[in-house]
Design an enzyme around this catalytic site. Structure first.
Site, PDB file in Angstrom:
ATOM      1  N   HIS A   1      42.781  48.311  48.584  1.00 55.35           N
ATOM      2  CA  HIS A   1      41.363  47.974  48.464  1.00 55.35           C
ATOM      3  C   HIS A   1      40.882  47.319  49.747  1.00 55.35           C
ATOM      4  O   HIS A   1      41.664  46.949  50.611  1.00 55.35           O
ATOM      5  CB  HIS A   1      41.124  47.015  47.300  1.00 55.35           C
ATOM      6  CG  HIS A   1      41.877  47.379  46.067  1.00 55.35           C
ATOM      7  ND1 HIS A   1      41.552  48.470  45.308  1.00 55.35           N
ATOM      8  CD2 HIS A   1      42.956  46.819  45.478  1.00 55.35           C
ATOM      9  CE1 HIS A   1      42.392  48.562  44.291  1.00 55.35           C
ATOM     10  NE2 HIS A   1      43.261  47.577  44.379  1.00 55.35           N
TER      11      HIS A   1
ATOM     12  N   ARG B   1      41.534  41.215  43.756  1.00 54.59           N
ATOM     13  CA  ARG B   1      43.004  41.212  43.883  1.00 54.59           C
ATOM     14  C   ARG B   1      43.385  42.203  44.971  1.00 54.59           C
ATOM     15  O   ARG B   1      43.505  43.399  44.727  1.00 54.59           O
ATOM     16  CB  ARG B   1      43.657  41.561  42.547  1.00 54.59           C
ATOM     17  CG  ARG B   1      43.467  40.492  41.488  1.00 54.59           C
ATOM     18  CD  ARG B   1      44.272  40.740  40.240  1.00 54.59           C
ATOM     19  NE  ARG B   1      44.039  39.691  39.247  1.00 54.59           N
ATOM     20  CZ  ARG B   1      43.140  39.759  38.274  1.00 54.59           C
ATOM     21  NH1 ARG B   1      42.391  40.862  38.149  1.00 54.59           N
ATOM     22  NH2 ARG B   1      42.977  38.768  37.417  1.00 54.59           N
TER      23      ARG B   1
ATOM     24  N   GLU C   1      48.274  46.806  37.305  1.00 56.66           N
ATOM     25  CA  GLU C   1      48.026  46.392  35.926  1.00 56.66           C
ATOM     26  C   GLU C   1      46.953  47.274  35.297  1.00 56.66           C
ATOM     27  O   GLU C   1      47.074  47.704  34.146  1.00 56.66           O
ATOM     28  CB  GLU C   1      47.600  44.924  35.892  1.00 56.66           C
ATOM     29  CG  GLU C   1      47.927  44.196  34.607  1.00 56.66           C
ATOM     30  CD  GLU C   1      49.415  44.008  34.384  1.00 56.66           C
ATOM     31  OE1 GLU C   1      49.813  43.996  33.202  1.00 56.66           O
ATOM     32  OE2 GLU C   1      50.162  43.893  35.369  1.00 56.66           O
TER      33      GLU C   1
ATOM     34  N   ASP D   1      40.807  48.220  35.933  1.00 57.54           N
ATOM     35  CA  ASP D   1      40.862  47.678  37.296  1.00 57.54           C
ATOM     36  C   ASP D   1      41.728  48.526  38.234  1.00 57.54           C
ATOM     37  O   ASP D   1      42.727  49.129  37.807  1.00 57.54           O
ATOM     38  CB  ASP D   1      41.404  46.250  37.274  1.00 57.54           C
ATOM     39  CG  ASP D   1      40.355  45.250  36.810  1.00 57.54           C
ATOM     40  OD1 ASP D   1      39.188  45.639  36.683  1.00 57.54           O
ATOM     41  OD2 ASP D   1      40.707  44.080  36.572  1.00 57.54           O
TER      42      ASP D   1
ATOM     43  N   GLU E   1      37.816  47.176  31.050  1.00 56.72           N
ATOM     44  CA  GLU E   1      38.628  46.100  30.473  1.00 56.72           C
ATOM     45  C   GLU E   1      37.819  45.005  29.801  1.00 56.72           C
ATOM     46  O   GLU E   1      38.273  44.397  28.840  1.00 56.72           O
ATOM     47  CB  GLU E   1      39.511  45.481  31.562  1.00 56.72           C
ATOM     48  CG  GLU E   1      40.718  46.325  31.886  1.00 56.72           C
ATOM     49  CD  GLU E   1      41.353  45.938  33.204  1.00 56.72           C
ATOM     50  OE1 GLU E   1      42.501  45.505  33.194  1.00 56.72           O
ATOM     51  OE2 GLU E   1      40.697  46.080  34.242  1.00 56.72           O
TER      52      GLU E   1
ATOM     53  N   TYR F   1      36.507  43.990  44.666  1.00 58.82           N
ATOM     54  CA  TYR F   1      37.665  43.648  43.831  1.00 58.82           C
ATOM     55  C   TYR F   1      38.450  42.505  44.452  1.00 58.82           C
ATOM     56  O   TYR F   1      38.733  42.502  45.653  1.00 58.82           O
ATOM     57  CB  TYR F   1      38.557  44.864  43.650  1.00 58.82           C
ATOM     58  CG  TYR F   1      39.587  44.682  42.560  1.00 58.82           C
ATOM     59  CD1 TYR F   1      39.200  44.320  41.283  1.00 58.82           C
ATOM     60  CD2 TYR F   1      40.942  44.845  42.810  1.00 58.82           C
ATOM     61  CE1 TYR F   1      40.136  44.124  40.272  1.00 58.82           C
ATOM     62  CE2 TYR F   1      41.884  44.666  41.807  1.00 58.82           C
ATOM     63  CZ  TYR F   1      41.468  44.302  40.535  1.00 58.82           C
ATOM     64  OH  TYR F   1      42.387  44.109  39.550  1.00 58.82           O
TER      65      TYR F   1
ATOM     66  N   ASP G   1      44.328  48.460  40.182  1.00 59.36           N
ATOM     67  CA  ASP G   1      45.612  47.937  40.641  1.00 59.36           C
ATOM     68  C   ASP G   1      46.701  48.378  39.672  1.00 59.36           C
ATOM     69  O   ASP G   1      46.439  49.135  38.734  1.00 59.36           O
ATOM     70  CB  ASP G   1      45.567  46.413  40.783  1.00 59.36           C
ATOM     71  CG  ASP G   1      45.152  45.709  39.479  1.00 59.36           C
ATOM     72  OD1 ASP G   1      45.163  46.358  38.406  1.00 59.36           O
ATOM     73  OD2 ASP G   1      44.812  44.510  39.534  1.00 59.36           O
TER      74      ASP G   1
END
Length: 696
Positions: free
Chosen positions: A345, A301, A85, A81, A8, A299, A83
């Site tokens: 995670h 989040r 998103e 990432d 990203e 990570y 997740d």
């Protein structure tokens, strides 16, 4: 070139490239490459809520470059990432690059280290379509609420307003607290505080009135307090009971997204948006002297408290070498995640325990160092031994009345040698060590003071306590807290006053309207249930189109009813009115809101287009020309101070000037804000500085 890896961000690409070597080309998609058009609904409701995605404006060249790179590559890995998103970004990239969704081309990294990257590349999988559908459902759900409700609010309250599914509930929570504060009726109560000295000692210790031998007594008036004081006047104080004990304090668990935002707010004064920006930098990779680009944390989040055995073993070895065996618990500590945690995670932790904050300080920005230190210390502390405190509680009798004293001493500091969690109210331990006390010991009364108090209303939310509330209610997810708070403050529903969040009139009026007309949208339980439904979509147990269908029918019906019943109704806001009269047509001037903030305009618009600029004076004369000092803002929103006579006067300062003069050189003193505000002289060669007086 044979293998292409798409991530990203450029920082992440740089770090990963270092570990993968020359056989791989690593490039960044710069976040989402496709999305819904921001200028229209872009959802076909009649065709099962089909989204209409398109290349994001300004990313056309990037999209073409990615297509060309993919065409030259033998294989493409999607490494966005780990997740919802990130999964959706990979899915969009797969469509853009015409990749087979059945291919195992999706890789994820919990940490950007050699081990993390190697493990990720060795475990490719297919794109998780359930994760993608959960993200799509949330995106479309929020688009439907926002794009259908925003025009309604703009028409009924103020032009340019926006509505949001999660932001509506966040504002309501703050408004509800304000309503409780207003409705609160304080009740008087009294305390009696005493100080005693054991005979033969010089050390005083405090104790508080408890009651009598029959139990606790609540003192409700000055008269009652005076009666007690009169009864114990000139009486002897005797230690009636002493109880010794041991208290063990366990360390706080490692950080998850919400607790990191809360603690960074309490300890560092960071807003959640700032915390997440810095955490993203630490995760993606920072150039460390002698090491190159290194991902310093896992990570960021996450709502899981799970920790890998490798991380636990590394922490154990570090603690043993740094503080010794006695600072280790009998076994590794494992923490239980909340029942609704996704557990995708690990908890947030340093990727390399041996990289102590002080070792990398010179390679980090101030914000990066502060946040890394917080994360590192919290993780190490969670695997350290308990703090052991020896406690003492004493009952002190004066005639028939009882005073209680309590204190402790630290027998073994344990994890507190490194880290102690902060509290929402900012309070510290009030107890201190008591002198040696024994039963029947006489005490000298050093002083007895009655104090009047009134019960206090519930505290306003801070950013930290609001995030805690959102998490407890089950509103939003780790990735949404910062964005939600940023939205409700930037759009004027809530304002910051010191560290507290206070609803504006706009926030209260819009909340009232939502409660009356859209009770489900403004309902905390309904919004929390929707979060659970989205989780169910992610688990593959609820079709995303069905979720939207179940929601939209009732929502659309409610919206049409509200429009019909409120036809021609306009809600006036007191905060939009002024005492000014238009000097061109004589009509009242009103506050309006535009692209660049507030301005004052004629209420007769469009017939009269008279506009007056809003000037925020601070009541201090300009040090250069005696004009008015006013508050200004940079394009990025940073506040500074300047002269109203600009450009004829070029006075400008990041610090607020005051009316006070320097006692050494006579120049104007400036105010430096912070935990300990100071007044300082800016004149060359002076250097005078003193503590600023407290503000009322």
């Amino acid at each position: 070139m044979s293998k292409l890896v798409i991530v990203e961000s450029p920082a992440k690409a740089k770090t990963i490239k270092k570990y993968l070597g020359s056989d791989y080309e690593v490039v960044a998609s710069m976040g989402h490459i496709r999305d819904l058009n921001p200028n229209r609904l872009s959802v076909d409701i009649k065709k099962k809520f089909a989204p209409k995605y398109e290349i994001i404006k300004g990313k056309e060249k990037l999209a073409d470059d990615l297509i060309k790179l993919a065409g030259k590559s033998d294989y493409v890995y999607l490494a966005t990432d780990p997740d919802r998103e990130g999964e959706a970004i990979s899915w969009h990239l797969a469509f853009l690059l015409d990749l087979d969704l059945n291919d195992s081309n999706r890789v994820t990294f919990n940490e950007i280290t050699k081990t993390g990257v190697t493990n990720g590349m060795n475990s490719p999988r297919q794109i998780d379509i359930d994760l993608v559908n959960a993200q799509q459902a949330r995106r479309i759900l929020d688009r439907l609420v926002g794009y259908k409700l925003s025009p309604f609010l703009s028409q009924k309250i103020r032009k340019g307003l926006s509505a949001g599914r999660v932001q509506t509930v966040a504002v309501k929570i703050i408004v509800d607290r304000e309503r409780k504060i207003r409705a609160f009726k304080p009740e008087e109560y009294w305390t009696i505080d005493a100080k005693f000295i054991p005979k033969g000692s010089r050390k005083t210790f405090p104790a508080s009135f408890y009651g009598d031998r029959n139990g606790k007594i609540k003192i409700e008036s000055a008269q009652q307090a005076d009666e007690i004081l009169e009864a114990i006047k000139d009486e002897q104080a005797i230690v009636e009971k002493v109880k010794h004990g041991t208290r063990r304090r366990k360390p706080a668990p490692p950080f998850i997204t919400s607790t990191l935002q809360q603690e960074a707010s309490r300890k560092l004064g960071f807003q959640s948006k700032r915390t997440m920006k810095v955490a993203q930098e630490l995760y993606e990779g920072v150039d460390i002297e002698g090491m190159g680009s290194v991902g310093l944390i896992t990570y960021m989040r996450t709502d899981s408290l799970r920790l890998s055995e490798d991380a636990l073993n590394a922490a154990e070895a570090f603690i043993r070498s740094k503080w010794g065996e006695k600072y280790l618990p009998k076994e590794h500590r494992h923490f239980k995640s909340r029942s609704n945690a996704q557990d995708g995670h690990e908890a947030i932790r340093p990727t390399m325990v041996d990289l102590e904050p002080i070792k990398v300080k010179d390679s980090l920005t101030s914000d990066q160092f502060k946040l890394y230190k917080l994360i590192w210390e919290r993780f190490i502390a969670c695997q350290m031994a308990e703090c052991v405190q020896k406690t003492t509680q004493a009952d002190i009798a004066i005639k028939d009345y009882i005073f209680k004293a309590s204190g402790y001493r630290v027998d073994f500091d344990g994890y507190t040698v490194l880290y102690v969690e902060s509290k929402d109210d900012g309070s510290d331990e009030k107890e201190s060590e008591l002198p040696p006390l024994e039963k029947d010991m006489p005490l000298k009364i050093k002083g007895i003071v009655p104090n009047q108090h009134f019960t206090q209303p519930p505290a306003r939310y801070t950013e930290a306590s609001l995030i805690k509330a959102l998490e407890e209610y089950g509103i939003g997810r780790p990735s949404t807290y910062a964005a939600t708070i940023s939205t409700i403050t930037s759009r004027g529903y809530v304002k910051r006053e010191s560290k507290t969040l206070i609803p504006t009139e706009l926030g209260e009026v819009s909340t009232k309207l939502m409660e009356e007309r859209f009770p489900k949208i403004a309902n905390v339980k309904f919004t929390a249930q929707m979060e659970q439904n989205l989780d169910t979509v992610e688990e593959g147990q609820y079709q995303w189109v069905q979720l939207l269908t179940d929601f939209y029918g009732d929502f659309d019906k409610t919206l049409k009813k509200a429009k019909e019943e409120m036809k021609g109704v306009k809600i006036e806001l007191e905060e939009d009115k002024t005492d000014l009269v238009c000097d061109k047509c004589g009509k009242p001037m009103v506050v309006k809101y535009g692209r660049y903030g507030r301005f004052i305009a004629c209420s007769g618009y469009p017939d009269c287009k008279n506009i007056v600029k809003v000037v925020n004076k601070i009541g201090v004369p300009c040090p250069k020309c005696n004009g008015d000092v006013i508050v200004k803002n940079t394009k990025r929103g940073r506040q500074f101070f300047g002269c109203s006579n600009y450009p004829n006067c070029d006075f400008v300062s990041w610090y607020e000037p005051t009316t006070e003069k320097c006692p050494q050189c006579g120049a104007v003193l400036f105010k430096k804000k912070g935990k300990k505000p100071k007044l300082f002289c800016n004149a060359e060669g002076c250097g005078f500085e003193k503590e600023a007086p407290e503000e009322n």
